[in-house]
Design an enzyme around this catalytic site. Sequence first.
Site, PDB file in Angstrom:
ATOM      1  N   ALA A 181       0.851  -1.200   0.000  1.00  0.00           N
ATOM      2  CA  ALA A 181       0.000   0.000   0.000  1.00  0.00           C
ATOM      3  C   ALA A 181       0.880   1.241   0.000  1.00  0.00           C
ATOM      4  O   ALA A 181       0.712   2.161   0.795  1.00  0.00           O
ATOM      5  CB  ALA A 181      -0.925  -0.013   1.208  1.00  0.00           C
ATOM      6  N   HIS A 445      -9.681  34.045  -3.528  1.00  0.00           N
ATOM      7  CA  HIS A 445     -10.944  33.406  -3.142  1.00  0.00           C
ATOM      8  C   HIS A 445     -11.844  33.281  -4.368  1.00  0.00           C
ATOM      9  O   HIS A 445     -11.958  34.243  -5.120  1.00  0.00           O
ATOM     10  CB  HIS A 445     -11.651  34.237  -2.084  1.00  0.00           C
ATOM     11  CG  HIS A 445     -13.018  33.706  -1.740  1.00  0.00           C
ATOM     12  ND1 HIS A 445     -13.185  32.584  -0.958  1.00  0.00           N
ATOM     13  CD2 HIS A 445     -14.251  34.117  -2.110  1.00  0.00           C
ATOM     14  CE1 HIS A 445     -14.492  32.332  -0.842  1.00  0.00           C
ATOM     15  NE2 HIS A 445     -15.159  33.242  -1.544  1.00  0.00           N
TER      16      HIS A 445
HETATM   17  P1  NAI Z   1       6.785   2.092  -1.655  1.00  0.00           P
HETATM   18  O1  NAI Z   1       8.051   2.009  -0.925  1.00  0.00           O
HETATM   19  O2  NAI Z   1       6.105   3.399  -1.835  1.00  0.00           O
HETATM   20  O3  NAI Z   1       5.695   1.143  -0.959  1.00  0.00           O
HETATM   21  C1  NAI Z   1       5.895  -0.219  -0.783  1.00  0.00           C
HETATM   22  C2  NAI Z   1       4.910  -0.723   0.254  1.00  0.00           C
HETATM   23  O4  NAI Z   1       4.951  -2.136   0.243  1.00  0.00           O
HETATM   24  C3  NAI Z   1       5.216  -0.270   1.673  1.00  0.00           C
HETATM   25  O5  NAI Z   1       4.053   0.210   2.271  1.00  0.00           O
HETATM   26  C4  NAI Z   1       5.728  -1.533   2.354  1.00  0.00           C
HETATM   27  O6  NAI Z   1       5.429  -1.585   3.728  1.00  0.00           O
HETATM   28  C5  NAI Z   1       4.976  -2.616   1.592  1.00  0.00           C
HETATM   29  N1  NAI Z   1       5.630  -3.913   1.558  1.00  0.00           N
HETATM   30  C6  NAI Z   1       6.937  -4.188   1.369  1.00  0.00           C
HETATM   31  N2  NAI Z   1       7.136  -5.523   1.342  1.00  0.00           N
HETATM   32  C7  NAI Z   1       5.925  -6.109   1.512  1.00  0.00           C
HETATM   33  C8  NAI Z   1       5.476  -7.452   1.540  1.00  0.00           C
HETATM   34  N3  NAI Z   1       6.307  -8.470   1.387  1.00  0.00           N
HETATM   35  N4  NAI Z   1       4.164  -7.685   1.725  1.00  0.00           N
HETATM   36  C9  NAI Z   1       3.280  -6.655   1.876  1.00  0.00           C
HETATM   37  N5  NAI Z   1       3.660  -5.360   1.850  1.00  0.00           N
HETATM   38  C10 NAI Z   1       4.965  -5.088   1.645  1.00  0.00           C
HETATM   39  O7  NAI Z   1       7.084   1.372  -3.060  1.00  0.00           O
HETATM   40  P2  NAI Z   1       6.306   1.384  -4.432  1.00  0.00           P
HETATM   41  O8  NAI Z   1       4.882   1.732  -4.248  1.00  0.00           O
HETATM   42  O9  NAI Z   1       6.665   0.107  -5.093  1.00  0.00           O
HETATM   43  O10 NAI Z   1       7.002   2.581  -5.209  1.00  0.00           O
HETATM   44  C11 NAI Z   1       8.412   2.537  -5.488  1.00  0.00           C
HETATM   45  C12 NAI Z   1       8.959   3.918  -5.577  1.00  0.00           C
HETATM   46  O11 NAI Z   1       8.469   4.593  -6.704  1.00  0.00           O
HETATM   47  C13 NAI Z   1       8.611   4.735  -4.360  1.00  0.00           C
HETATM   48  O12 NAI Z   1       9.757   4.857  -3.568  1.00  0.00           O
HETATM   49  C14 NAI Z   1       8.185   6.058  -4.874  1.00  0.00           C
HETATM   50  O13 NAI Z   1       9.065   7.052  -4.447  1.00  0.00           O
HETATM   51  C15 NAI Z   1       8.252   5.958  -6.391  1.00  0.00           C
HETATM   52  N6  NAI Z   1       6.957   6.387  -6.909  1.00  0.00           N
HETATM   53  C16 NAI Z   1       6.588   7.695  -6.737  1.00  0.00           C
HETATM   54  C17 NAI Z   1       5.363   8.125  -7.141  1.00  0.00           C
HETATM   55  C18 NAI Z   1       4.991   9.529  -6.898  1.00  0.00           C
HETATM   56  O14 NAI Z   1       5.852  10.331  -6.591  1.00  0.00           O
HETATM   57  N7  NAI Z   1       3.729   9.894  -7.021  1.00  0.00           N
HETATM   58  C19 NAI Z   1       4.412   7.244  -7.808  1.00  0.00           C
HETATM   59  C20 NAI Z   1       4.882   5.884  -7.906  1.00  0.00           C
HETATM   60  C21 NAI Z   1       6.121   5.510  -7.490  1.00  0.00           C
END
Ligand code: NAI
Length: 467
Positions: A181, A445
């Site tokens: 999430a 506003h």
């Molecule tokens: P993330 O680090 O945001 O979230 C990964 C989530 O997976 C964490 O909540 C973690 O607790 C959970 N997790 C880890 N291992 C797990 C497991 N085995 N089982 C269940 N939950 C688990 O990583 P995400 O979403 O893959 O994104 C990667 C990167 O891409 C992020 O660091 C983000 O900075 C970047 N990104 C940025 C965006 C933005 O700026 N809007 C949009 C999409 C990605």
Amino acid sequence: MKYDVTVIGSGPGGYVAAIRAAQLGFKTAIIEKYDVLGGTCLNVGCIPSKALLDSSEHYHNAAHKFKEHGIDVTGLKVNLKQMIQRKRDVVSQTNGGITFLMKKNKIDVYHGLGSFVTKNKIKITKLDGSHEEIETDKTIIATGSKPITPASFNYDKKRVITSTEALEIEKLPKKMVIIGAGVIGLELGSVFARLGTEVEVIEYADRIIGGMDKDCSKELQRSLKKLGIKFHLKHMVTEVKGTSRSATVKFKKRDTENELEIKADYCLVAIGRYAYTEGLGLENVGIEKDDRGRVKVDGHLQTNVEGIFAIGDVIQGPMLAHKAEEEGVLVAEYMAGQKPHINYNLIPGVVYTWPEVAAVGQTEQQLKDAGIPYKVGKFPFKALGRARASMDTEGMVKVLAHKETDEVLGVHMVGPRTADMIAEAVAIMEFRGSAEDIARMSHAHPTFTEATKEAALAATGDRALHM
Ligand code: NAI
Ligand code: FAD
């Protein structure tokens, strides 16, 4: 060919570094493994995900909000093939834009895998196996990151997928299970949930978007639940298996042994990304990595080998496009003898769900842990005329200011257009402004930005005017 600066990787870190280096008079080359420029962000990240978020939001509004606005629509349906085609068109236009910028700045573009032969010699291996070598005085590594896919998750790119494949699904899935999430899970989960897919999210931690302020997690989860997304927090996945038509995920509550199972059309793995250095030949020049496999750099983003720098997702820090860009500019300017600086505390973070989440500076928990005395001002969007006019009343703005000096230490927002609104907070904090400064500034506003002013008024005492 001989260059002053060679950049390996053409993502937002790499191509921006190349442009700034060329602007400063360096003869510059950029090497990209793929046929198109732009890296993860442009091809399989920021841009395509935002294109689909926008399209799915239009659909969702038409299906759920138009009626109340007095607009009757009949025969509304999703044409996912066209949605994906529009996304591809947006990506390819942007690819063209980067190619144009490389030409405009007289940057030589090489397509192929770049790897170090020596500190000053880089080999470029093309897809057909042929190769050439270029000489370079300085090099910037900007090779980015790839999704983490543990072996037990059996990532097959068909039913067990990452964001890369999810952005190409052309037939609407009935059900999707998402592991993680975090930002990717919630953004792409929103896209599919808005279009009508049943979405379930399994998260190991006890809250969603764990790195952000707790109030933001709470507000966003409430909104996403309303959208129909089901959350399994504090659960761990034990196994994922794909067949030709479905994916099955086995998981259990962190502290029990009872195994649960979900079968869905797809399982999207979104549990973070790792620094990508494969095939780069770091060992040929002795470049050191840290314990998480990221290229190690000093305060000037220089590796342990003089003249070789690294930026973006491949080094420490948040994996964000704008962070990579700032670092690209910093390295080019440092090479030119300037004294650039990045305030890492003020890199904003945004989640492009609806409502959007945007934050800069410290969270309430970080201030507590650091023992910094602070005060809080909050203002809900539902109290704003602009929000009621547009039917975007979910969320709030929270301003954290130093208890004695009133300096703004963190701003956390959940709500409409907060991705754009956060820029005001970044500017105020760059100038070390106070909550009183925000409170005294005139905000047009009716706009969503009035929520920031009201939250600042609330932080400086009980002075919010519309609450
Ligand atoms: P993330 O680090 O945001 O979230 C990964 C989530 O997976 C964490 O909540 C973690 O607790 C959970 N997790 C880890 N291992 C797990 C497991 N085995 N089982 C269940 N939950 C688990 O990583 P995400 O979403 O893959 O994104 C990667 C990167 O891409 C992020 O660091 C983000 O900075 C970047 N990104 C940025 C965006 C933005 O700026 N809007 C949009 C999409 C990605
Ligand atoms: P990358 O963009 O990963 O680029 C690296 C490039 O190097 C790639 O093109 C790769 O092919 C190339 N390369 C690698 N090795 C070699 C080699 N040896 N030789 C030649 N080329 C090589 N960030 C945001 O700020 N906002 C967002 O909205 C956002 N949304 C995202 C959505 C998704 C689905 C994903 C996956 C990521 C998102 N991100 C977002 C994160 C953002 O994409 C990254 O932080 C950013 O792309 C990092 O830039 P970079 O230049 O470091 O690396």
